[in-house]
Scaffold this motif. Structure first.
Motif, PDB file in Angstrom:
ATOM      1  N   ILE A 137       1.599   7.656  -6.357  1.00 31.33           N
ATOM      2  CA  ILE A 137       0.854   8.914  -6.412  1.00 31.33           C
ATOM      3  C   ILE A 137       1.765  10.071  -6.035  1.00 31.33           C
ATOM      4  N   THR A 190       0.975  11.705   2.032  1.00 34.85           N
ATOM      5  CA  THR A 190       0.334  11.341   0.767  1.00 34.85           C
ATOM      6  C   THR A 190      -0.999  12.061   0.623  1.00 34.85           C
ATOM      7  N   PHE A 207       0.835  -1.210   0.000  1.00 38.46           N
ATOM      8  CA  PHE A 207       0.000   0.000   0.000  1.00 38.46           C
ATOM      9  C   PHE A 207       0.864   1.253   0.000  1.00 38.46           C
ATOM     10  N   TYR A 243       1.812   8.481   5.355  1.00 38.75           N
ATOM     11  CA  TYR A 243       0.420   8.380   4.921  1.00 38.75           C
ATOM     12  C   TYR A 243      -0.238   9.752   4.909  1.00 38.75           C
ATOM     13  N   LEU A 283       1.835   1.942  -3.384  1.00 43.09           N
ATOM     14  CA  LEU A 283       0.721   2.581  -4.080  1.00 43.09           C
ATOM     15  C   LEU A 283       0.745   4.092  -3.838  1.00 43.09           C
ATOM     16  N   ALA A 284       0.940   4.448  -2.566  1.00 38.54           N
ATOM     17  CA  ALA A 284       1.028   5.865  -2.213  1.00 38.54           C
ATOM     18  C   ALA A 284       2.249   6.498  -2.856  1.00 38.54           C
TER      19      ALA A 284
END
Lengths: 363, 310, 503
Positions: free
Chosen positions: B238, B284, B231, B281, B234-235
């Motif tokens: 971006i 992001t 995950f 997190y 994934l961040a």
């Protein structure tokens, strides 16, 4: 109510949509059986042990129900959000924040007894709702995709919980919180905590809201066609935001119930872990029907608790159960997508046509 | 505490933490450039980690293990490709299903592999290769120039991927598929084949990232070893704006916070280090808010492509 | 002059409907040949046949005098035919050069040969005076430059015949001049151009010959030098007569809904409104005529509350200026809306017919207890059954999804729902687009009946016949502006058709 008469195409599509998850489950179980057989064990014995271990007697049944309980909450959380077209993958974070708020309320304020219980549940609902509101606001104001933001917020929640159980309410420096005092725990009925009943009632209530109220009607309309909903005068943004908040609240309540109802009555590493994604899977297999979600969650509970028994009786790793679960989801997803493919639809239509012609000829 | 004395440790932990994320994120760049959001990275990494570990142990050759892990990753990712490209299933849901299925298969394999012979529990690790001269540079030397070969390869991959997307015909076609598949089709580009190729590359790189965990990071496999790195990758994509260089920067940043945690944890036993762990997190999310949805990557990202629709 | 393209007796049949019938078209080298016709005259079908998207039912195509069979878009490219679509097929995130060379297979190397290709592109740019910033991202380019990129894509692939589908529709006046310069230099080099446009003035200026299509058939091919705008307009529209199916209302005076100098993004010719003023009276149908894409969509959005105009006033049924622009507020004030796109805006396709029929009324006492707290499913069902009878909605059951209905029946569902609310103002946008004669007739009757019951109706349609047939008064919309207001009882058809073409 009047009898439903649908066109043959629609009937066949509906039938296929209902059949898909059932076929997915059967296929997954068959593959599971093959794997067990390949290990040189008897799959029938294994599945019998699974059923025995999850539904065999009252105690086992209540264990299964308690295992299914949080999944019902996260499943409802996902189903409700998707009905409004909101892809909430943050069930886990909302669940955890609910648990954290409940812990803070009960342990932090030192509340005990029914007051602690009631306030704890309320705090869980509110915290979950707030954790659902955040991605909602980001979606509405900045157009951010909720799938990414909710996943990110899951991790923030996870580390926040770590802070709670390591630094704030740590039990003598151990990485877990102090246990919830006996008096503030959820009472037991028929061997399971009341949370299970609460979850089932909530599922029925969610079904009622979605399918039998004007509010739910609008939620569904927005989920299926936001543009037409706007043209027809629905406050689309407000409804979307509400879907975020309410689905968060459902997950938050789940976290509170889990903490107040289930041993060890503490927050610790792994609390709520994976429940969010399981909830999404449950909602999808249940095709977003809240009542069906209860049953699917229960089935997941059976797999979990029964898996342990299967391991001890025929000696296969519990991971088999996980594989079966994964396969169910894959098959269900692939199956539901396939049913909707134009090619498959055309094939079905052609078959129906042929059948109709045959009937004509026969007549 | 003395930050300067801790810095080499932090930086070393940073590069070690960055490599698996970097590999997976580069894989995801290929996938998303072709319009496929694959949140199943976590699962593919788990498969890569386990198969790399097990085959490496069985054959005694870690490189064979790595290749086997990558092949297994491709196999799992083909399941994703079939569902999303051929059946046009929802990408996120399929990815999620992979995240549940793949680690289960890995755990099952582990149970069989180690359960039958507990000597299998610990594998070997790739040796670090210090580059003479460069590895003696203060602070960064040990972190950047004393690594395993796989880590060097990961970093070398960054300019290569960048070059591919900028200067290869296929790189251009990849991007067009993620931006506007219908326009791409009118220019004679086979959209479906492109998407499958993207899934193969994504599977290879992501599984390599997973294999790094068991072949270079720690010599054992445990359930949940990936620990959300999929995950984070994934961040990272971006955050890195879908470019190889951006992804490198972002994964180093995420690795840095990782390293900071390690150092801080060593310094203060009970410090609220988890707040540092949250930073990537939250970062992001803030970056997304800042960039907004307008520049949020390939335009046809996440949408199924129905060829019949013209 | 040598012949570049000849299409001989092309027919294209869909089911029993001929979209093209015996159409003949030839283009010479160095010629701009305009294809003129109303919406639905068969221009797009003919061009889709030419670029290989459709196969003709009958007829032959010759390129450079040799018969060819264009079986796919790829063959069309190989034959030197290139089309610049009205909606660009570009990738915003790539540079101009990348867009041009994307997918091109002239080099065998897997690497891009950007330098060589850039040279080739620049050479073409120089030859035809096509100005493109090759390193700018397409998404950041002006519309005019984006169009030049599209033209370059076609030229780069070696097209001799270019099809330009309404290329001026999206351009500013200055950009139109630029485009014309490019077209002239293309024809000077011997390329042939098929030009599709509705704007008479432009057609007269740029073309050598004009072929007029009407109802799928060739009417005539004329040299521009030998004709006039008026003649072309006559050929295009044909012999129109007002069907006196309905009595026209001429004495409506009570103002129900008024727009005063309303502007909405006036800088966009294609999606804006500029100082639009119009009045809709009670018991009258006001028809808005115009070629598709001249401001119909924003006009519909303003009068249904979907967007707020940048300037100007909107005065509602009670005589007060409307301050809040939202569909809710407009619906409360008595709006009935038959939107442009049935599936996207009118219906929730996955809901049942019954649910769509009560879409706006689920909180009413008729259909629920306690303002929406318990829906009376039985009541909703029998209500839907009643509307189904009354409106002749053909379905197996009112419990099937709205998506499964035919277009005509979908429209009947929307009409039934909107008219049951007894609106004061009914906005009908393209209400019969794509419907068969029976459904069209039914919907026209319903709209007129609504007028007779005292409703103010705003009819926006690109179907000129429909506007003539229903309207009591007619306004013409061109590039976001009102060109004039005409009586609907004895409409000056020639004048109106010229106004629609911007004259």
């Amino acid at each position: 109510m009047a009898k439903k008469a649908l066109s043959p195409e629609e009937r066949s599509e509906k039938r296929m949509m209902i059949l898909t998850p059932i076929v997915a489950v059967l296929l997954a179980l068959i593959i599971g059986a093959i794997i067990i057989a390949c290990l040189g064990k008897n799959p029938f014995e294994g599945y019998a042990a699974m059923i025995q271990g999850s539904l065999g007697d009252g105690a086992k049944l209540s264990k299964t129900l308690e295992r299914a309980c949080p999944l019902i909450f996260t499943g409802l959380c996902a189903a409700f959000a998707y009905k409004c077209g909101v892809f909430n993958l943050g069930g886990e974070g909302q669940f955890i924040m609910g648990g954290c708020a409940t812990a803070t309320c009960v342990l932090g304020l030192g509340l005990e007894g029914p007051a602690g219980l009631a306030l704890g549940l309320l705090a869980g609902i509110v915290a979950g709702a707030i954790w659902g509101l955040l991605p909602g606001i980001m979606k509405i104001t900045r157009g951010l995709n909720e799938m990414i933001t909710t996943i990110m917020l899951n991790y923030v929640a996870m580390y926040f919980m770590e802070y709670i159980f390591k630094n704030v309410y740590s039990d003598n420096g151990l990485p877990k919180t102090v246990a919830i005092p006996q008096s503030a725990r959820l009472p037991e009925v028929l061997g399971t905590h009341v949370g299970v009943i609460l979850a089932i009632v909530l599922g029925i209530f969610t079904w009622y809201v979605i399918f039998r109220t004007s509010f739910g009607f609008k939620i569904r309309a927005v989920g299926m066609n936001p543009i037409a909903s706007k043209v027809n005068g629905f406050p689309v943004r407000r409804l979307v935001l509400l879907a975020f908040v309410l689905s968060g609240a459902i997950a938050g309540l789940g976290g509170a119930v889990e903490l107040l109802g289930k041993t060890p009555y503490r927050l610790a590493d792994g609390f709520g872990s994976g429940f969010g994604f399981d909830g999404v899977a449950i909602a999808l297999i249940a095709q977003l029907n809240p009542i069906a979600a209860i049953f699917v969650a229960f089935f997941f509970g059976v797999l979990s608790t029964g898996g342990t028994m299967m391991q001890s009786v025929i000696g296969v790793p519990t991971a088999i159960v996980e594989i079966i679960r994964g396969l169910i989801i894959i098959f269900a997803v692939a199956g539901m997508a396939a049913v909707k493919l134009p090619k498959i639809k055309a094939y079905v239509a052609a078959r129906l046509d042929a059948r109709a012609k045959k009937a004509e000829v026969n007549a | 505490m003395d930050f300067m004395t801790a810095l080499p440790t932090i930086l070393k932990a940073m590069t070690m933490g960055a490599v698996p994320i970097l590999l997976a994120a580069l894989g995801e760049v290929f996938s998303e450039r072709a319009g496929l959001v694959n949140i199943g990275l976590e699962g593919v990494m788990a498969i890569g980690a386990f198969v790399g570990f097990a085959v490496g142990k069985m054959t005694g050759n870690l490189w064979v293990g790595l290749l086997a892990g990558m092949a297994a990753g491709v196999l799992v990712n083909m399941l994703y490709a079939f569902c999303t490209v051929t059946l046009c299933a929802d990408q996120v849901v399929t990815g999620m299903a992979i995240n549940i299925l793949a680690p289960a298969i890995a755990l099952f394999g582990y149970n069989l592999f180690v359960g039958s012979n507990s000597a299998n529990a610990t594998g070997a690790q790739m040796p670090s290769i210090a580059i003479p001269g460069l590895s003696d540079i203060p602070f960064i030397g040990n972190a950047f120039f004393n690594q395993t070969l796989l880590a060097y390869l990961a970093f070398i991959l960054v300019p290569l991927v960048r070059y591919f997307f900028k200067h290869f015909r296929a790189g251009l076609s990849f991007r067009s598929v993620g931006e506007n598949p219908h326009a791409a089709e009118t220019l004679g580009i086979n959209v479906v084949r492109m998407k499958y190729v993207a899934c193969i590359v994504c599977g290879l790189l992501t599984a390599a990232g997973g294999a790094f965990l068991t072949l270079c990071y720690t010599p054992i496999y445990t359930d949940g070893i990936v620990m959300g790195r999929g995950f984070i990758a994934l961040a990272t994509v971006i955050f890195g704006r879908w470019t190889a260089l951006g992804v490198l920067g972002a994964s180093l940043l995420f690795g840095f916070f990782d390293g900071l945690n390690v150092a801080l944890q060593a310094q203060f036993q009970a410090a609220p280090v988890m707040f540092f762990k949250m930073i990537p997190y939250i970062f992001t999310i803030i970056a997304l808010i800042f960039f907004g949805s307008k520049h949020a990557g390939p335009k046809a990202n996440g949408q199924p492509y129905f060829r019949e629709q013209r | 002059m040598t012949e570049l393209l000849r299409m001989e007796n092309i027919s294209k049949r869909f089911g029993s409907f001929y979209a093209n019938k015996n159409v003949t078209l030839d283009v010479q080298e160095g010629e701009v040949h305009t294809l003129l016709g109303e919406n639905g005259a068969g221009k797009s079908t003919l061009m889709n046949v030419l670029i290989g998207l459709y196969q003709p039912t009958e007829g032959k195509i010759f390129m450079h005098g040799k018969e060819v069979s264009i079986s796919s878009p790829r063959v069309a490219v190989e034959q030197g035919i290139g089309m610049v679509h009205q909606h660009f097929m570009l990738i915003d995130d790539m540079t101009g050069l990348e867009n041009i060379i994307l997918g091109d297979k002239r080099h065998s190397s897997p690497l891009l040969q950007e330098d060589a290709d850039r040279k080739a592109v620049e050479e073409i740019m120089d030859r035809y005076g096509l100005e493109i910033d090759l390193d700018e991202k397409v998404g950041e380019m002006s519309i005019g430059m984006q169009q030049r990129v599209e033209i370059m894509k076609v030229l780069f692939r070696g097209a001799d015949l270019l099809i330009l589908d309404e290329p001026t529709a999206v351009l500013t006046d200055l950009e139109v001049e630029g485009l014309f310069d490019i077209m002239r230099s293309l024809t000077a080099e011997g390329k042939g151009i098929v030009f599709i446009s509705h704007k008479m003035r432009e057609v007269m200026r740029i073309s050598d010959r004009v072929t007029v299509l009407r109802r799928g058939e060739t009417v005539e091919t004329v040299r521009v030098a030998d004709t006039t705008e008026q003649e072309l307009a006559d050929l295009m529209i044909g012999q129109k007569f007002v069907e006196n199916t309905y009595k026209k209302v001429t004495d409506a005076t009570k103002e129900e809904f008024v727009l005063k100098d309303v502007s909405f993004h006036p800088e966009i010719k294609h999606g804006g409104l500029k100082d639009v003023s119009l009045t809709i009276h009670k018991g009258e149908i006001l028809g808005v005529a115009g070629i598709d894409g001249n401001g119909q969509t924003p006009l519909a959005e303003v009068v249904t509350g979907l967007v707020k105009p940048d300037s100007g006033k909107v005065i509602g049924p009670d005589g007060a200026e409307i301050a809040i622009f939202s569909p809710e507020a407009f619906i409360d004030a008595g709006l009935g809306n038959i939107p442009e796109d049935r599936n996207k805006m009118g219906l929730v396709g996955d809901m049942t017919i019954a649910e769509n029929l009560v879409l706006k009324q689920t909180e009413s006492d008729q259909f629920s207890l306690g303002h929406g707290k318990w829906l009376k499913m039985g009541e909703i069902h029998s209500y839907a059954e009643r509307l189904r009878e009354e409106n002749d909605i053909r379905c197996t059951s009112v419990d099937q999804t709205a998506r499964s209905l035919s277009g005509g029946n979908q429209q009947k569902v929307i009409l039934a729902r909107e008219l049951e609310g007894h609106p004061k103002l009914l906005v009908a946008v393209y209400p019969t687009r794509g419907l068969d004669i029976g459904a069209t007739e039914f919907i026209h009757n319903q709209i007129v009946a609504q007028r007779d019951a005292g409703c103010a109706v705003l009819l926006i349609s690109a179907d000129f016949d429909e506007v003539l047939k229903l309207s009591d008064r007619i306004v013409v919309l061109f590039e976001g502006q009102i060109m004039g207001t005409y009586s609907g009882a004895n409409p000056p058809i020639k004048e109106i058709s010229l106004a629609m073409a911007g004259k």
